[in-house]
Design an enzyme around this catalytic site. Sequence first.
Site, mmCIF file in Angstrom:
data_model
loop_
_atom_site.group_PDB
_atom_site.id
_atom_site.type_symbol
_atom_site.label_atom_id
_atom_site.label_comp_id
_atom_site.label_asym_id
_atom_site.label_seq_id
_atom_site.Cartn_x
_atom_site.Cartn_y
_atom_site.Cartn_z
ATOM 1 N N HIS A 177 -38.795 38.530 -16.055
ATOM 2 C CA HIS A 177 -38.847 36.961 -16.490
ATOM 3 C C HIS A 177 -38.782 36.324 -17.957
ATOM 4 O O HIS A 177 -37.954 37.299 -18.015
ATOM 5 C CB HIS A 177 -40.662 37.247 -17.467
ATOM 6 C CG HIS A 177 -40.339 38.428 -19.396
ATOM 7 N ND1 HIS A 177 -39.496 37.642 -20.201
ATOM 8 C CD2 HIS A 177 -40.144 40.050 -18.673
ATOM 9 C CE1 HIS A 177 -39.882 38.763 -21.125
ATOM 10 N NE2 HIS A 177 -39.824 39.918 -20.265
ATOM 11 N N HIS A 200 -25.622 36.698 -7.229
ATOM 12 C CA HIS A 200 -25.417 38.079 -5.806
ATOM 13 C C HIS A 200 -26.245 39.034 -6.693
ATOM 14 O O HIS A 200 -25.088 39.109 -7.331
ATOM 15 C CB HIS A 200 -24.323 38.088 -5.047
ATOM 16 C CG HIS A 200 -25.023 38.841 -3.962
ATOM 17 N ND1 HIS A 200 -24.156 39.374 -2.643
ATOM 18 C CD2 HIS A 200 -25.825 40.011 -3.678
ATOM 19 C CE1 HIS A 200 -25.140 40.450 -2.089
ATOM 20 N NE2 HIS A 200 -25.705 40.376 -2.612
#
Length: 212
Positions: A136, A145
């Site tokens: 979150h 990446h």
Amino acid sequence: MGLVVIGEGGHSKVIREIIRSKSDYKIIAILDDKYDELTVINDIYIGPISSAHLLLNRMNHLKFVIAIGNNEVRKLIVAKLGLSKECYISLIHDTAVVSTSASIGDGTVIMAGTIVNADAVIGDHVIINSGAIVEHDSQLGDYVHIAPRATLTGSVIAEAGAMIGAGATIIPGIKVGEWAVIGAGATVISDIPSYSTAVGTPARLIARAMFV
């Protein structure tokens, strides 16, 4: 929808499987600079990356995805092609769990078994690789990446181009600077400067560019 895949290496194989799993997508072309000219093989265009504009002129409504794991190369190709953001498609594997409140940028690929939780913000041309977790309120810049099984806990910031290695864990509220590299299996408990490399548990800096 017709898709053009840029890159034909190992990472591309995984992305092509995601595309083929979706009945409304079809691979029209695979472009890689190992090819010298544009040809058709098994009803798929094969050619150099510079063929992208030729294909756009021939066909309407094409979408592109850059199927290359290297962050710097993805950025270079985006700059070289100069396509609008709307030309790129984001791909999400059917087994990924992506919160409806998360924001996903253009050209981003979210692989199998991943989790992107509430209010996460994901930039353009990001890779969230197999089994990775973005918790979150985390924020990922463009060209980041997140390697397989890496975990970004709540409110982590990974700035543009950052590479988070396989199985790495970043504790809540940490900032990883742009184009920094976090080694596989590292545990990051403090902020990591831009253009740095950090490895180990807890993660320690082993390299930092002089031009930061």
